[in-house]
Motif scaffolding. Sequence first.
Motif, mmCIF file in Angstrom:
data_model
loop_
_atom_site.group_PDB
_atom_site.id
_atom_site.type_symbol
_atom_site.label_atom_id
_atom_site.label_comp_id
_atom_site.label_asym_id
_atom_site.label_seq_id
_atom_site.Cartn_x
_atom_site.Cartn_y
_atom_site.Cartn_z
ATOM 1 N N SER A 175 0.822 -1.208 0.000
ATOM 2 C CA SER A 175 0.000 0.000 0.000
ATOM 3 C C SER A 175 0.854 1.255 0.000
ATOM 4 O O SER A 175 1.838 1.351 0.750
ATOM 5 C CB SER A 175 -0.910 0.012 1.230
ATOM 6 O OG SER A 175 -1.795 -1.071 1.210
ATOM 7 N N GLY A 176 0.463 2.216 -0.836
ATOM 8 C CA GLY A 176 1.161 3.489 -0.847
ATOM 9 C C GLY A 176 0.996 4.205 0.484
ATOM 10 O O GLY A 176 0.014 3.988 1.200
ATOM 11 N N GLY A 177 1.939 5.037 0.826
ATOM 12 C CA GLY A 177 1.842 5.728 2.110
ATOM 13 C C GLY A 177 2.951 6.714 2.343
ATOM 14 O O GLY A 177 3.775 6.995 1.467
ATOM 15 N N GLU A 178 2.944 7.234 3.526
ATOM 16 C CA GLU A 178 3.947 8.196 3.953
ATOM 17 C C GLU A 178 4.930 7.513 4.873
ATOM 18 O O GLU A 178 4.586 6.568 5.583
ATOM 19 C CB GLU A 178 3.276 9.371 4.655
ATOM 20 C CG GLU A 178 2.283 8.964 5.734
ATOM 21 C CD GLU A 178 1.497 10.134 6.285
ATOM 22 O OE1 GLU A 178 1.827 11.279 5.960
ATOM 23 O OE2 GLU A 178 0.556 9.893 7.042
ATOM 24 N N LEU A 179 6.142 7.984 4.885
ATOM 25 C CA LEU A 179 7.197 7.276 5.582
ATOM 26 C C LEU A 179 8.276 8.228 6.062
ATOM 27 O O LEU A 179 8.648 9.169 5.350
ATOM 28 C CB LEU A 179 7.829 6.251 4.625
ATOM 29 C CG LEU A 179 9.053 5.471 5.108
ATOM 30 C CD1 LEU A 179 8.665 4.449 6.169
ATOM 31 C CD2 LEU A 179 9.735 4.781 3.926
ATOM 32 N N LYS A 180 8.751 7.969 7.273
ATOM 33 C CA LYS A 180 9.991 8.577 7.744
ATOM 34 C C LYS A 180 11.094 7.600 7.371
ATOM 35 O O LYS A 180 11.303 6.588 8.030
ATOM 36 C CB LYS A 180 9.951 8.781 9.255
ATOM 37 C CG LYS A 180 9.292 10.068 9.714
ATOM 38 C CD LYS A 180 10.220 11.255 9.512
ATOM 39 C CE LYS A 180 9.646 12.498 10.186
ATOM 40 N NZ LYS A 180 10.532 13.668 9.967
ATOM 41 N N GLN A 181 11.772 7.885 6.282
ATOM 42 C CA GLN A 181 12.819 6.988 5.794
ATOM 43 C C GLN A 181 14.123 7.298 6.499
ATOM 44 O O GLN A 181 14.585 8.435 6.520
ATOM 45 C CB GLN A 181 12.987 7.166 4.284
ATOM 46 C CG GLN A 181 14.070 6.276 3.674
ATOM 47 C CD GLN A 181 14.274 6.572 2.204
ATOM 48 O OE1 GLN A 181 13.394 7.118 1.533
ATOM 49 N NE2 GLN A 181 15.437 6.227 1.682
ATOM 50 N N GLY A 182 14.722 6.261 7.088
ATOM 51 C CA GLY A 182 15.967 6.475 7.809
ATOM 52 C C GLY A 182 15.846 6.111 9.274
ATOM 53 O O GLY A 182 14.872 5.486 9.703
ATOM 54 N N ALA A 183 16.840 6.495 10.051
ATOM 55 C CA ALA A 183 16.946 6.083 11.444
ATOM 56 C C ALA A 183 15.799 6.607 12.296
ATOM 57 O O ALA A 183 15.371 7.753 12.154
ATOM 58 C CB ALA A 183 18.272 6.560 12.021
#
Length: 378
Positions: free
Chosen positions: A67-75
């Motif tokens: 599913s598409g979505g929002e993300l905090k990518q990284g640590a």
Amino acid sequence: MYKYINTLGIIALLIVFQSCKEEKKGVPLKEGVAKENSIPAQRDEDVALLVKKPDSVVVPNGMVWISGGELKQGAVPQDKMAMEHEKPAIDVLVDGFFMDVTEVTNAQFKAFVAETGYVTTAERAIDWEELKKQVPEGTEKPHDSVLQPGSLTFKKTKSSVPNLYDFSQWWNWTIGANWKHPNGPDSSIAGKDNYPVVQISYEDAMEYCKWAGRRLPTEAEWELAARGGNGGTTFFWGDDITLLKNKANTWEGEFPVENTKTDGYEFRAPVKSYPPNEYGLYDMAGNVWEWTSDWYNTNYYKNVNSSGAVQKNPKGASAPFTPNNPYAKERVIKGGSFLCSASYCASYRVSARMGSSMDSSLEHTGFRTVATVDMLTE
């Protein structure tokens, strides 16, 4: 041996492991995107984001919808093992896509080779004129007896290793090592069709993708998929490190001397040997590293954050950069492998990332593919 590895430019590959040492208004999204781990962003317009699988599109065999979505990518803040090239976390939006349930297996790669006759990079004759472009000017050409097709294989040490930065202690350049003989010419994949294919370079993975009508995931897609809809945790299952042996194939015991096999395996494991994440994806932590399409650039996260912009479907850095290896042109690999331990690498964390030279193949590196709606409907 170490001088030889350096001369061949393969030391550029090994250096990548050195990274194993180091409230605002949320974005308005279309219906179906979770608000958990929402992205701080300053936007007034709605963001067109593909979240749900279109009813008209059939899920390809062996894949699942992410599913598409929002993300905090990284640590994540609580991750004490996070390294500088994982920081600071960046705000991304990712359209939905399909991903392979498992890493590409020996059986799948075998079918590709049988149909196309493809020869992997580890099986090809070495072109010194091409290879010397990747090493410092003036590097002496090795003897022809060692300029033979092969790849890197792992060996346990006989005693404790005080310096975990000297990777030549457990990596061998092995003539005759390739995907059919992952541990050297005397090894075999017979009876191991359901194991992940390894000794695969970036070029090899790309050729497979072309044949299969797929592509490699971006780093953002890989992290979104690995989290399984759960944002803000260190591992795909949460933050409890004591569950590692039940969730992933990693190194248990003193690295690289003894693997106690507490998790059931010493080296590679068959796919689906451990529980999947919430999306039904197996081995998103441990077993073998997985190629992504992003350039490896140690400054990428910092550069993105300085711009202040939310990234939609980011494709990573525009150019590679590895400060301790300026000759390297590396791509990001994700997920860690059976060699990861708390003392060395710990890359079974979702945000963990490393770089690997595109023409390099190792016995703990494989890949999985993705497909987007437009790829399936064109």
